[in-house]
Design an enzyme around this catalytic site. Structure first.
Site, PDB file in Angstrom:
ATOM      1  N   CYS A   1       0.826  -1.214   0.000  1.00  0.00           N
ATOM      2  CA  CYS A   1       0.000   0.000   0.000  1.00  0.00           C
ATOM      3  C   CYS A   1       0.855   1.256   0.000  1.00  0.00           C
ATOM      4  O   CYS A   1       0.328   2.365   0.048  1.00  0.00           O
ATOM      5  CB  CYS A   1      -0.921   0.006   1.218  1.00  0.00           C
TER       6      CYS A   1
ATOM      7  N   CYS B   1       4.862   1.926   4.066  1.00  0.00           N
ATOM      8  CA  CYS B   1       6.227   1.938   4.594  1.00  0.00           C
ATOM      9  C   CYS B   1       7.070   2.981   3.875  1.00  0.00           C
ATOM     10  O   CYS B   1       7.969   3.583   4.471  1.00  0.00           O
ATOM     11  CB  CYS B   1       6.840   0.549   4.483  1.00  0.00           C
TER      12      CYS B   1
ATOM     13  N   CYS C   1       3.964  -6.925   5.559  1.00  0.00           N
ATOM     14  CA  CYS C   1       3.578  -7.702   4.374  1.00  0.00           C
ATOM     15  C   CYS C   1       4.795  -8.342   3.725  1.00  0.00           C
ATOM     16  O   CYS C   1       4.774  -9.518   3.361  1.00  0.00           O
ATOM     17  CB  CYS C   1       2.837  -6.815   3.379  1.00  0.00           C
TER      18      CYS C   1
ATOM     19  N   CYS D   1       3.326  -2.016  10.528  1.00  0.00           N
ATOM     20  CA  CYS D   1       2.284  -1.558   9.608  1.00  0.00           C
ATOM     21  C   CYS D   1       1.895  -0.125   9.998  1.00  0.00           C
ATOM     22  O   CYS D   1       0.873   0.088  10.622  1.00  0.00           O
ATOM     23  CB  CYS D   1       1.076  -2.494   9.646  1.00  0.00           C
TER      24      CYS D   1
ATOM     25  N   HIS E   1       4.561  -4.812  26.268  1.00  0.00           N
ATOM     26  CA  HIS E   1       3.931  -4.878  27.591  1.00  0.00           C
ATOM     27  C   HIS E   1       4.862  -4.416  28.706  1.00  0.00           C
ATOM     28  O   HIS E   1       4.425  -3.821  29.692  1.00  0.00           O
ATOM     29  CB  HIS E   1       3.495  -6.323  27.841  1.00  0.00           C
TER      30      HIS E   1
ATOM     31  N   CYS F   1       5.020  -0.406  28.474  1.00  0.00           N
ATOM     32  CA  CYS F   1       3.770   0.303  28.228  1.00  0.00           C
ATOM     33  C   CYS F   1       3.466   1.296  29.347  1.00  0.00           C
ATOM     34  O   CYS F   1       3.599   0.955  30.526  1.00  0.00           O
ATOM     35  CB  CYS F   1       2.634  -0.718  28.102  1.00  0.00           C
TER      36      CYS F   1
ATOM     37  N   CYS G   1      -5.807   0.023  31.422  1.00  0.00           N
ATOM     38  CA  CYS G   1      -5.139  -0.938  30.541  1.00  0.00           C
ATOM     39  C   CYS G   1      -6.107  -1.414  29.458  1.00  0.00           C
ATOM     40  O   CYS G   1      -7.263  -1.729  29.725  1.00  0.00           O
ATOM     41  CB  CYS G   1      -4.638  -2.115  31.366  1.00  0.00           C
TER      42      CYS G   1
ATOM     43  N   CYS H   1      -5.795  -5.455  23.149  1.00  0.00           N
ATOM     44  CA  CYS H   1      -4.411  -5.004  23.021  1.00  0.00           C
ATOM     45  C   CYS H   1      -3.473  -6.204  22.913  1.00  0.00           C
ATOM     46  O   CYS H   1      -3.531  -7.141  23.701  1.00  0.00           O
ATOM     47  CB  CYS H   1      -4.017  -4.144  24.218  1.00  0.00           C
TER      48      CYS H   1
ATOM     49  N   CYS I   1       8.345   0.502  20.086  1.00  0.00           N
ATOM     50  CA  CYS I   1       7.418   1.613  19.812  1.00  0.00           C
ATOM     51  C   CYS I   1       7.278   2.576  20.989  1.00  0.00           C
ATOM     52  O   CYS I   1       7.203   3.795  20.775  1.00  0.00           O
ATOM     53  CB  CYS I   1       6.042   1.080  19.416  1.00  0.00           C
TER      54      CYS I   1
ATOM     55  N   CYS J   1       0.515   4.173  19.165  1.00  0.00           N
ATOM     56  CA  CYS J   1      -0.858   3.672  19.271  1.00  0.00           C
ATOM     57  C   CYS J   1      -1.433   3.793  20.676  1.00  0.00           C
ATOM     58  O   CYS J   1      -2.504   4.384  20.882  1.00  0.00           O
ATOM     59  CB  CYS J   1      -0.917   2.217  18.815  1.00  0.00           C
TER      60      CYS J   1
ATOM     61  N   CYS K   1      -2.624  -1.799  21.079  1.00  0.00           N
ATOM     62  CA  CYS K   1      -1.602  -2.275  20.153  1.00  0.00           C
ATOM     63  C   CYS K   1      -2.218  -3.382  19.307  1.00  0.00           C
ATOM     64  O   CYS K   1      -2.872  -4.285  19.835  1.00  0.00           O
ATOM     65  CB  CYS K   1      -0.399  -2.799  20.939  1.00  0.00           C
TER      66      CYS K   1
ATOM     67  N   CYS L   1       1.266  -5.389  15.042  1.00  0.00           N
ATOM     68  CA  CYS L   1       1.554  -5.392  13.608  1.00  0.00           C
ATOM     69  C   CYS L   1       2.954  -5.879  13.265  1.00  0.00           C
ATOM     70  O   CYS L   1       3.248  -6.109  12.096  1.00  0.00           O
ATOM     71  CB  CYS L   1       1.315  -4.000  13.016  1.00  0.00           C
TER      72      CYS L   1
END
Length: 367
Positions: free
Chosen positions: A50, A53, A156, A194, A233, A236, A256, A262, A271, A283, A290, A293
């Protein structure tokens, strides 16, 4: 060992970079360093993608993508985006010729998107030859055998991702799986996401340029441990609510997000530290669970809102019940109380471990 002019200039450039010196004010030195640079072209092939990236990479902030492509990503090494169907100026036969001219040199191959394999990959074609389309599968196999290393950009390209989800009518697969099916042994590094974070790509390319693909330590599914070695986790910002048994029942709850699906407890990525869009947000801090991805199972067989089975036990070594009554000040369910007691007991035992029990004083036998 004889010191060549190229090695001397590259070493001097590296030393200058370390000490923050600028040697390029002198035009003669600038020309000499330019001649000594090691050029590494990149062929970026879009398969079933798509372009997300690509967009993520173009949004790189520090360093900016123009600095990466026009400057030295590491001292003595210069990259060139020789072929990218989305951003290159050329099109048609001129664009395809740029690919062909590049693949006769040592180059890096980047594949974005899953590779269609059903019916010899006819669902995805890039360019044509003798009036017939050339499939992405053909390009990936041809270029993959020639490349110094291959980077699968995004989920992908890494594992099939959204394109390879059931019922998968095109037989879409990740690059590494296609290589295994066809006996291609070129080192392949997966950068799932993603979309993938631009820092994951830039730092991986820099490492490959410095020490080759073997210098990049990867996990069992081909991801660089440097970026995918930590569990979401564990880092987070809502982890405290998980440990206390406070779970969101709807999207607007500030607790949470595990019960809302999640995937943080089974997802490995940095992340929380990197964030996206120049470190602005990610996210979970945006109030969304989450979606996992970066994992090979993404996008999962069940709904993304389905809670996952927790497989790894992380501190504090035991989990509170996921069905918590938020109307109570303290959750006193027998299971949670028992776990808390065990935890307290373990802490006490650890604190007293190795200590000798004090002996009572001997009584005076004289009286």
């Amino acid at each position: 060992m004889e010191l060549s002019r190229r090695k001397f200039l590259k070493g001097t450039a590296g030393a200058a970079a370390v000490f923050g010196m600028s040697l390029f004010d002198n035009p003669l030195l600038r020309k000499a360093f330019a001649e000594a640079l090691e050029e590494t072209p990149i062929i970026w092939l879009a398969a079933g993608a798509c372009s997300g990236c690509s967009v993520s990479l173009l949004n790189a902030l520090s360093p900016r993508i123009q600095d990466v492509l026009l400057g030295q990503i590491v001292p003595g090494h210069h990259t060139e985006l020789a072929f990218h169907p989305t951003v290159m100026a050329a099109s048609g036969d001129l664009a395809m010729q740029a690919m062909y001219d590049t693949e006769v040199k040592p180059f890096l191959l980047v594949v974005e998107g899953a590779v269609a394999t059903k019916d010899n990959g006819t669902a995805c074609e890039v360019g044509e030859k003798n009036g017939h389309g050339i499939t992405g599968l053909e390009h990936v196999l041809r270029l993959g055998r020639k490349a110094k290393a291959v980077i699968a950009a995004g989920s992908c390209a890494s594992y099939g991702g959204v394109v390879g989800a059931a019922p998968n009518p095109t037989g879409a697969k990740g690059v590494a799986e296609v290589f295994r099916d066809h006996g291609v042994v070129t080192p392949t590094i997966n950068l799932p996401g993603c979309a993938m974070h631009p820092d994951w790509f830039i730092s991986t390319v820099a490492a490959v340029l410095l020490g080759g693909p073997k210098i990049v330590k990867v996990d069992e599914v081909g991801r660089p441990v440097a970026h995918y070695g930590k569990l979401i986790h564990d880092n987070c910002p809502l982890r405290g609510h998980f440990d206390a048994g406070r779970f969101a029942q709807k999207a607007s709850d500030p607790y949470c997000l595990y019960k809302l699906g999640c995937k943080g407890p089974i997802t490995h990525a940095d992340c929380p530290e990197k964030r996206f869009n120049g470190g602005t947000n990610w996210c979970i801090e945006n109030g969304h669970p989450c979606i996992g991805c970066v994992e090979p199972a993404f996008p999962f067989d069940q709904s993304l809102a389905t809670p996952v089975q927790i497989k790894e036990v992380t501190p504090p070594a035991a989990y509170p019940p996921i069905a918590t009554d938020h109307h109570k000040d303290v959750d006193l369910t027998p299971v949670y109380t028992g776990l808390a007691g065990l935890a307290a007991g373990a802490v006490a035992m650890k604190a007293t471990a190795g200590r000798k029990e004090p002996q009572p004083p001997e009584q005076d036998k004289r009286g």
